[in-house]
Motif scaffolding. Structure first.
Motif: not given
Length: 236
Positions: A164-166, A169-171, A173-177
């Motif tokens: 869940k943490i990963e 984190t991935e979501q 990161h995608g949001y920031y991108e």
């Protein structure tokens, strides 16, 4: 030779002792060799050792000692010798009592009845102890299984939490991108707007400049025309 075994006393094989003490079968054999090397006596069936409760206690002492095995084995041998001597004294005392037994068959029958009852009670106690040991082993096995299940559950929960943490984190990161990409597009749009405004201003400036030049030329031409008219009047 040993003769201290008790009536109905349970005996154990090497494998059973290993399970009871939680050690390997070769380790039980090794402890037995250390004890025998220092003078310890085991009951034997042919060439195989037969263990009783006192032997198990000696093996536990070897398992848990912090001293050299031979030193601990010597102390255990001395303890065994003292127990055997006490057992000899008890047997001598009992054999001396046999001469004092009553000769009356009825009294002998009563004594034998009492002894039979005591043996039966002892056998029943041993059976109860054996059942209790079996239940204890079952409980321990169940607790070990529960411990395994709990450990597996904790491991699975930790793995799910990490997943869940990963994922978060991935979501993130995608949001920031996505936000960065949107900001980049906005900046590019603003740059284009500014460039277009500058070009329109330049165009306005050029038009204004051309207009000013035409106006200046027209004014100059008219000034010359008026001066010519004025000079023509004086010539007349």
């Amino acid at each position: 030779m040993r003769h201290d075994i008790q009536p109905n006393e349970r005996s154990y094989t090497t494998k059973e002792v290993a399970e009871e003490l939680g050690i390997a079968t070769p380790t039980v054999r090794k402890y037995g060799q250390v004890l025998e090397r220092n003078g310890y006596e085991f009951f034997k069936e042919r060439d195989r050792r037969v263990f009783v409760q006192s032997d198990i206690e000696s093996l536990i002492a070897l398992r848990d000692t912090n001293r050299p095995l031979d030193d601990t084995a010597k102390d255990l041998v001395e303890q065994q010798k003292k127990k055997l001597e006490q057992s000899n004294d008890t047997q001598v005392a009992v054999s001396g009592q046999y001469d004092e037994l009553p000769q009356d068959p009825n009294q002998l029958k009563e004594i034998l009845t009492v002894l039979a009852g005591e043996f039966a009670a002892a056998r029943e106690t041993n059976m109860q102890l054996r059942n209790d040991m079996d239940q204890l082993k079952t409980t321990v096995a169940r607790l070990q299984q529960d411990h395994h299940v709990i450990s597996s559950t904790i491991g699975n929960s930790a793995q799910k939490t990490n997943s869940k943490i990963e994922k978060l984190t991935e979501q993130q990161h995608g949001y920031y991108e996505t936000m960065l990409e949107q900001e980049k597009e906005k900046n590019e749009f603003l740059q284009k707007e500014l460039q277009q405004i500058r070009e329109e201003q330049k165009k306005e400036w050029r038009l204004q400049n051309d207009f000013n030049k035409r106006l200046e030329t027209t004014i100059k031409k008219r000034k010359g025309y008026y001066w010519d008219k004025l000079f023509a009047l004086f010539r007349k």
